[in-house]
Design an enzyme around this catalytic site. Sequence first.
Site, PDB file in Angstrom:
ATOM      1  N   PRO A 120      -2.992  -3.717   6.993  1.00 19.62           N
ATOM      2  CA  PRO A 120      -3.957  -4.711   6.510  1.00 19.62           C
ATOM      3  C   PRO A 120      -3.587  -5.282   5.146  1.00 19.62           C
ATOM      4  CG  PRO A 120      -5.079  -2.837   7.464  1.00 19.62           C
ATOM      5  CD  PRO A 120      -3.621  -2.473   7.383  1.00 19.62           C
ATOM      6  N   LYS A 139      -6.905  -6.859  -1.552  1.00 19.87           N
ATOM      7  CA  LYS A 139      -7.029  -6.173  -0.263  1.00 19.87           C
ATOM      8  C   LYS A 139      -8.225  -5.234  -0.241  1.00 19.87           C
ATOM      9  CE  LYS A 139      -1.991  -6.268  -0.182  1.00 19.87           C
ATOM     10  NZ  LYS A 139      -0.774  -5.456  -0.363  1.00 19.87           N
ATOM     11  N   ARG A 181      11.705  -1.024   0.407  1.00 17.80           N
ATOM     12  CA  ARG A 181      10.823  -1.413   1.506  1.00 17.80           C
ATOM     13  C   ARG A 181      11.645  -2.037   2.628  1.00 17.80           C
ATOM     14  NH1 ARG A 181       7.693   1.886   0.320  1.00 17.80           N
ATOM     15  NH2 ARG A 181       6.196   1.659  -1.333  1.00 17.80           N
TER      16      ARG A 181
END
Length: 290
Positions: free
Chosen positions: A2, A58, A273
Site C-alpha cells: 500500500p 501513507k 530495493r
Amino acid sequence: MPELPEVETIRRLVERHLVGRRIIGVDLRLPKLMRDSPCPDLSVIAGQTIAAARRQAKVLVLDLSNGWSLLVHFKLSGQLAIERPDGSRDVAGHPVPDPTGPFPHKATHLELRFDDGTIVWYSDIRQFSWLRLMPTGDVEAALTAFGFGPEALDEAVVLWALKAVAPRRRIPIKTVLLDQTVIAGLGNIYADEALFAAGIHPGTPANEVSRPRLAKLARSIPWALEQGLAQGGAKIVNNKARPIDGFPAVHGRQGEPCFTCGTTVEKIRVGARGTYFCPTCQKPRLKKHV
DNA sequence: TGCGTTGTTTCACC
DNA sequence: CGGTGAAACAACGC
C-alpha cells in the site's frame, strides 16, 4: 504494498461505507499491532461512530465521535475489507490473500462490526503494519513528527521539492523519490513507474538529472499515482505485476517485454530495493565530465 | 531453509 | 556535522 493510491482508495471506501456508522463490536486478535499507541486498548472504540476519514502520505486517520482517532499504517501488506449487509464486498490495500476468498482467515487480525450489519476485516500477512489510537487533538502533532514532505499528487509542489533537493544530492534519483520527507506518498512500485514514464534510469545520481528531466519527472509522479488510483491500487501479486491497460509498465515485470519498445524489462538493486526498469526507455545519461 | 520482501529507523563512517 | 549507504527490524511465504 500500500502506497498513496492504495491508502487513498481505502480512505474513499471508508468515507463512502463507514462514515456515520457506529461500531458495535471490536475484535483485535493481534494486539501487538497497536505499536507505540498512546492508548493500547482498541476495544474502547466500541460504541463510537466514525466521523471522518483522512490521509496524509501513507497514513490513514479515522476520526471517531468521542474525540479520539485511529491511525493506520499499512506498511507492506495491510489490507482492508468491507462487507455490507447485502454480502457485497470491497477490498483494498495489499491484494494478498485473495480479496474474493473467505473472511476472516489466518491473516485477519481485526474485525469491526457496525450497527447496520457492515463488517470490516483488517488483514496483514506480514504483520508489519501498525495501529495507533490517540486523542484527535494530538493527531496533527503526530503527523508533523513524521516530517512528511508535500503530497506527491501535486505536480507544481513536487517540482518545487525536486528542484530544491535533487541538485544537492548525489544519491540515486529513485532513493530521493522514496524519501518521504522530500515528497510523501511514493513507494517502490510508483517510484519505478514514475521513473519509467519520465525515461530516467533509476540509478541516476539525483544531481545529474537535467532540469527538463526533473520537470518531466514532476509530471510523471502524479500521473503514475492517478493510474494507480484509477485502478483502485496496483495489482502486484507475489512480486508479479498484473498490468491493466499497460500499468504497471515495469514494476514486477522482470523478463517481460517493455510495452513501449519490446526490450526485456530488467531488475536491479537501487538503494537496496528491488528496482525494475527498461534499459532502452531509461538509458543512463550521465553528465559529461569536464 | 534461507532468502527476499518494503517502509522506516538507526548506525557507522568519511 | 551532515551526507551516505548499509544494516536492522517487523514476520512470513516460497
